[in-house]
Scaffold this motif. Structure first.
Motif, mmCIF file in Angstrom:
data_model
loop_
_atom_site.group_PDB
_atom_site.id
_atom_site.type_symbol
_atom_site.label_atom_id
_atom_site.label_comp_id
_atom_site.label_asym_id
_atom_site.label_seq_id
_atom_site.Cartn_x
_atom_site.Cartn_y
_atom_site.Cartn_z
ATOM 1 N N UNK A 181 -46.851 -6.088 -36.824
ATOM 2 C CA UNK A 181 -46.977 -5.377 -35.553
ATOM 3 C C UNK A 181 -48.202 -4.465 -35.621
ATOM 4 N N UNK A 182 -49.308 -4.972 -35.061
ATOM 5 C CA UNK A 182 -50.580 -4.252 -35.122
ATOM 6 C C UNK A 182 -50.572 -2.982 -34.276
ATOM 7 N N UNK A 183 -49.547 -2.814 -33.448
ATOM 8 C CA UNK A 183 -49.480 -1.616 -32.608
ATOM 9 C C UNK A 183 -48.992 -0.400 -33.396
ATOM 10 N N UNK A 184 -48.296 -0.649 -34.480
ATOM 11 C CA UNK A 184 -47.720 0.439 -35.256
ATOM 12 C C UNK A 184 -48.790 1.158 -36.082
ATOM 13 N N UNK A 185 -48.687 2.454 -36.099
ATOM 14 C CA UNK A 185 -49.653 3.278 -36.834
ATOM 15 C C UNK A 185 -49.644 2.935 -38.320
ATOM 16 N N UNK A 186 -48.450 2.739 -38.903
ATOM 17 C CA UNK A 186 -48.337 2.496 -40.336
ATOM 18 C C UNK A 186 -48.944 1.146 -40.703
ATOM 19 N N UNK A 187 -48.826 0.173 -39.800
ATOM 20 C CA UNK A 187 -49.419 -1.150 -40.047
ATOM 21 C C UNK A 187 -50.941 -1.040 -40.060
ATOM 22 N N UNK A 188 -51.489 -0.362 -39.061
ATOM 23 C CA UNK A 188 -52.947 -0.177 -38.981
ATOM 24 C C UNK A 188 -53.470 0.545 -40.217
ATOM 25 N N UNK A 189 -52.749 1.592 -40.627
ATOM 26 C CA UNK A 189 -53.188 2.401 -41.763
ATOM 27 C C UNK A 189 -53.158 1.584 -43.058
ATOM 28 N N UNK A 190 -52.083 0.814 -43.241
ATOM 29 C CA UNK A 190 -51.954 0.021 -44.461
ATOM 30 C C UNK A 190 -53.022 -1.072 -44.515
ATOM 31 N N UNK A 191 -53.275 -1.736 -43.375
ATOM 32 C CA UNK A 191 -54.297 -2.784 -43.355
ATOM 33 C C UNK A 191 -55.691 -2.189 -43.619
ATOM 34 N N UNK A 192 -55.885 -0.945 -43.212
ATOM 35 C CA UNK A 192 -57.183 -0.300 -43.405
ATOM 36 C C UNK A 192 -57.387 0.114 -44.863
ATOM 37 N N UNK A 193 -56.317 0.568 -45.512
ATOM 38 C CA UNK A 193 -56.432 1.106 -46.865
ATOM 39 C C UNK A 193 -56.249 0.043 -47.953
ATOM 40 N N UNK A 194 -55.483 -1.015 -47.652
ATOM 41 C CA UNK A 194 -55.140 -1.999 -48.685
ATOM 42 C C UNK A 194 -56.050 -3.221 -48.651
ATOM 43 N N UNK A 195 -56.153 -3.888 -49.777
ATOM 44 C CA UNK A 195 -56.761 -5.219 -49.846
ATOM 45 C C UNK A 195 -55.724 -6.161 -49.253
ATOM 46 N N UNK A 196 -56.033 -6.773 -48.115
ATOM 47 C CA UNK A 196 -54.989 -7.569 -47.462
ATOM 48 C C UNK A 196 -55.454 -8.977 -47.163
ATOM 49 N N UNK A 197 -54.457 -9.889 -47.117
ATOM 50 C CA UNK A 197 -54.754 -11.296 -46.831
ATOM 51 C C UNK A 197 -53.518 -11.956 -46.234
ATOM 52 N N UNK A 198 -53.771 -12.880 -45.316
ATOM 53 C CA UNK A 198 -52.679 -13.625 -44.694
ATOM 54 C C UNK A 198 -52.445 -14.919 -45.470
ATOM 55 N N UNK A 199 -51.201 -15.146 -45.831
ATOM 56 C CA UNK A 199 -50.820 -16.386 -46.513
ATOM 57 C C UNK A 199 -50.253 -17.341 -45.466
ATOM 58 N N UNK A 200 -51.094 -18.229 -44.975
ATOM 59 C CA UNK A 200 -50.661 -19.169 -43.939
ATOM 60 C C UNK A 200 -50.818 -20.596 -44.417
#
Length: 343
Positions: free
Chosen positions: A125-144
């Protein structure tokens, strides 16, 4: 991309925070296993590796562990599974999470801990503040789900990790036989690697000899017999599938799906699309599109439309119990064989 994270981990270039999300659980699992192997020695795992299910444990408990100094080692590895607070999925909350504590941690993570968020969800949920913050601070990748070149690259990397090589034709054939399920492909690659031995190459004949056929591949061969009007051989494959306790309704669904692919490829080719464009548009492996294109040339548009009607009728009969399920598919195989071309 998740494979870029693998390259960094193999170089011992670690981030303090990782966010792995998506529905391809194999890739998430493999990334976590690679981190465990790269970050911790065997004698450190008992003390410095922790896993928390955030559907059962409050986030602040896990973060307290992350902020505790490692024992007998330089780093701790904290795996946080099912961070449901990152999604909009409706679930029965078993625990309450202190997300303000998580925000504080993201702003000042413990330098001696590596924290991995494993989120097996299709979307965050990209609308959530915690999601935005985590994606900004963490090394992230989608496993699709991997398709086309990404899948080929993954196969090559997996083969390389086994200290062998593989030829391009062998990759195409393996995907055609075994499908794109990464768990299945891993087993097949490991089996062939062991067979050819270190430093050697997996050839096309290695694949033909060793790779186990999936139900989908048996259906693929059944369709090929139907395409070339070899009804007797098609029926033999069908009866073999029944002996393997495959359900007629499942066989019908896969059979219909393959002819639907042939119809789609014919229609898109008629509109001027190339095979690579078609593969990308309908999210199919180029090898399957190439085969379907060749099969489509053996049918008129009228025949393929009639086949779609046959399958729809057979599906209705099978679900309403109008006829014996085994007999329904026998009848449709005869119909496909005797269908006369009309223009």
């Amino acid at each position: 991309m998740i494979m870029n994270i693998w390259k960094q981990i193999k170089k011992k270039e670690f981030s303090q925070l990782y966010l792995l999300y998506g529905t391809e659980s194999f890739l998430i699992h493999e990334t976590i296993q690679l981190l465990i192997k790269s970050v911790l020695n065997e004698d450190e795992k008992d003390f410095n590796l922790s896993t928390y299910d955030l559907e059962e444990t409050p986030i602040e408990v896990a973060l307290e562990d992350a902020e505790t100094f490692p024992f007998m080692g330089e780093r701790k590895l904290i795996i946080l599974q099912n961070p449901v607070f990152l999604t909009s999925e409706k679930t029965k909350e078993k625990v309450e999470h202190n997300l303000s504590k998580l925000e504080e941690f993201l702003n000042d993570p413990a330098p001696y801990s590596i924290v991995v968020f494993s989120a097996p969800y299709e979307k965050l949920d990209e609308r959530k503040k915690i999601t935005k913050e985590l994606k900004r601070k963490a090394e992230n990748a989608e496993a699709k789900k991997m398709v086309d070149q990404d899948l080929r690259n993954w196969i090559k990397e997996r083969v390389k990790s086994n200290h062998v090589e593989i030829e391009e034709q062998a990759i195409d054939r393996m995907v055609a036989i075994a499908g794109s399920n990464l768990f299945v492909l891993t087993n097949e690659i490991d089996k062939m690697s062991l067979y050819v031995g270190d430093g050697n190459r997996i050839h096309l004949d290695t694949v033909e000899k060793l790779v186990s056929k999936t139900l989908e591949q048996n259906i693929f061969e059944l369709v090929d017999k139907v395409v070339h009007r070899k009804t007797e051989e098609a029926l033999r494959i069908y009866y073999d599938l029944l002996k393997q306790n495959e359900e007629p309704i499942k066989i019908l669904a896969l059979l219909a799906g393959q002819f639907r692919l042939i119809y789609q490829v014919k229609e898109m080719a008629r509109k001027g699309y190339g095979q690579q464009q078609i593969a990308g548009s309908i999210k199919q492996h180029p090898y399957r599109v190439k085969i379907a294109a060749g099969q489509a040339n053996l049918f008129s548009e009228y025949e393929l439309k009639q086949m779609m009607l046959f399958f729809a009728e057979a599906d209705y009969q099978m679900k309403t119990g109008g006829l014996n399920k085994t007999m329904i598919i026998e009848m449709i195989l005869f119909k496909l064989n005797t269908l006369s071309q009309k223009k």
